[in-house]
Design a protein around this motif. Sequence first.
Motif, mmCIF file in Angstrom:
data_model
loop_
_atom_site.group_PDB
_atom_site.id
_atom_site.type_symbol
_atom_site.label_atom_id
_atom_site.label_comp_id
_atom_site.label_asym_id
_atom_site.label_seq_id
_atom_site.Cartn_x
_atom_site.Cartn_y
_atom_site.Cartn_z
ATOM 1 N N MET A 29 53.136 10.570 8.755
ATOM 2 C CA MET A 29 54.320 9.804 9.146
ATOM 3 C C MET A 29 55.412 9.916 8.091
ATOM 4 N N MET A 30 55.015 9.862 6.824
ATOM 5 C CA MET A 30 55.998 10.000 5.745
ATOM 6 C C MET A 30 56.653 11.373 5.813
ATOM 7 N N GLN A 31 55.859 12.416 6.027
ATOM 8 C CA GLN A 31 56.420 13.764 6.128
ATOM 9 C C GLN A 31 57.367 13.864 7.324
ATOM 10 N N TYR A 32 56.932 13.391 8.485
ATOM 11 C CA TYR A 32 57.760 13.474 9.685
ATOM 12 C C TYR A 32 59.065 12.702 9.519
ATOM 13 N N TYR A 33 59.022 11.570 8.835
ATOM 14 C CA TYR A 33 60.240 10.791 8.614
ATOM 15 C C TYR A 33 61.292 11.638 7.906
ATOM 16 N N HIS A 34 60.864 12.491 7.004
ATOM 17 C CA HIS A 34 61.804 13.315 6.248
ATOM 18 C C HIS A 34 62.102 14.645 6.925
ATOM 19 N N VAL A 35 61.384 14.964 7.977
ATOM 20 C CA VAL A 35 61.655 16.187 8.731
ATOM 21 C C VAL A 35 62.490 15.859 9.972
ATOM 22 N N CYS A 36 61.961 14.931 10.782
ATOM 23 C CA CYS A 36 62.612 14.620 12.059
ATOM 24 C C CYS A 36 62.136 13.250 12.528
ATOM 25 N N LYS A 37 63.047 12.327 12.618
ATOM 26 C CA LYS A 37 62.694 10.961 13.002
ATOM 27 C C LYS A 37 62.197 10.884 14.448
ATOM 28 N N ARG A 38 62.657 11.761 15.296
ATOM 29 C CA ARG A 38 62.163 11.804 16.674
ATOM 30 C C ARG A 38 60.687 12.228 16.693
ATOM 31 N N ARG A 151 60.403 1.515 4.734
ATOM 32 C CA ARG A 151 61.294 0.658 5.535
ATOM 33 C C ARG A 151 61.938 1.462 6.669
ATOM 34 N N GLY A 152 62.339 2.690 6.365
ATOM 35 C CA GLY A 152 62.926 3.544 7.391
ATOM 36 C C GLY A 152 61.934 3.909 8.478
ATOM 37 N N ILE A 153 60.700 4.191 8.083
ATOM 38 C CA ILE A 153 59.652 4.502 9.064
ATOM 39 C C ILE A 153 59.456 3.308 9.989
ATOM 40 N N HIS A 154 59.412 2.125 9.418
ATOM 41 C CA HIS A 154 59.260 0.921 10.240
ATOM 42 C C HIS A 154 60.391 0.825 11.264
ATOM 43 N N GLY A 155 61.611 1.106 10.821
ATOM 44 C CA GLY A 155 62.750 1.067 11.737
ATOM 45 C C GLY A 155 62.614 2.047 12.887
ATOM 46 N N VAL A 156 62.103 3.232 12.609
ATOM 47 C CA VAL A 156 61.946 4.254 13.654
ATOM 48 C C VAL A 156 60.815 3.888 14.608
ATOM 49 N N VAL A 157 59.649 3.544 14.072
ATOM 50 C CA VAL A 157 58.492 3.302 14.942
ATOM 51 C C VAL A 157 58.598 1.987 15.704
ATOM 52 N N SER A 158 59.483 1.098 15.284
ATOM 53 C CA SER A 158 59.688 -0.175 15.987
ATOM 54 C C SER A 158 60.607 -0.039 17.190
ATOM 55 N N ARG A 159 61.275 1.085 17.302
ATOM 56 C CA ARG A 159 62.195 1.307 18.432
ATOM 57 C C ARG A 159 61.419 1.412 19.741
ATOM 58 N N SER A 160 62.049 1.013 20.835
ATOM 59 C CA SER A 160 61.396 1.134 22.136
ATOM 60 C C SER A 160 61.556 2.529 22.743
ATOM 61 N N SER A 161 62.485 3.302 22.215
ATOM 62 C CA SER A 161 62.674 4.676 22.695
ATOM 63 C C SER A 161 62.911 5.574 21.478
ATOM 64 N N PRO A 162 62.684 6.873 21.653
ATOM 65 C CA PRO A 162 62.835 7.772 20.505
ATOM 66 C C PRO A 162 64.296 7.940 20.108
ATOM 67 N N PRO A 163 64.519 8.244 18.846
ATOM 68 C CA PRO A 163 65.879 8.588 18.429
ATOM 69 C C PRO A 163 66.348 9.815 19.222
ATOM 70 N N PRO A 164 67.649 10.012 19.349
ATOM 71 C CA PRO A 164 68.136 11.186 20.089
ATOM 72 C C PRO A 164 67.711 12.486 19.405
ATOM 73 N N ALA A 165 67.542 13.513 20.198
ATOM 74 C CA ALA A 165 67.179 14.826 19.664
ATOM 75 C C ALA A 165 68.345 15.381 18.854
#
Length: 182
Positions: A29-38, A151-165
């Motif tokens: 998850m840490m790696q993906y956060y820095h590669v692509c939040k989606r 904190r950023g990972i929490h923000g992404v995974v708490s979303r109800s839909s994925p960030p835009p591509a």
Amino acid sequence: MTDADPVERLLATARGEPIDDPFRVTGVMMQYYHVCKRELWFESRNLEIDRDNPTVVRGTRVDDTAYSDKRENLHLGMIALDLLDDGRVVEVKPSSTLTEPAEMQLSYYLWYLDRVADVQRDGVLAHPRERKREPVELTPERTAEVEESIRGIHGVVSRSSPPPAEEKPFCDSCAYYDFCWC
């Protein structure tokens, strides 16, 4: 503890403290956060990657074979690490193309060991196909980066839909490509 800082929630979860809303972060998850939040969002929903993707196959092969005589696996709570025979934590990657995400993944492991197990270790980022090894230390600056990333990972995974591509140079080789572009 639902409104608590994600770093504190993660630490409470890792220590096995009873909390209403546990929060977990893995090295991937840490790696993906820095590669692509989606990509992180998809992984957080347990959407399986394309295991036949050539990039995934190559990475798995390198991980399975590199330093196999000098490594041992250690599972500690929410992380799984490889330790070299000299005690350093090693993260093996097939190439140095995405060094920052790999360094952050390794830094998270070092942070987790320090904060959860009270064990201080140095790390090494290894790219065996390129015959490169880079030392990684958990500095105060890197600690702050890890905690901000949590904190950023929490923000992404708490979303109800994925960030835009977002189109990135490595999208074509991503195991989640079909979720974004097909």
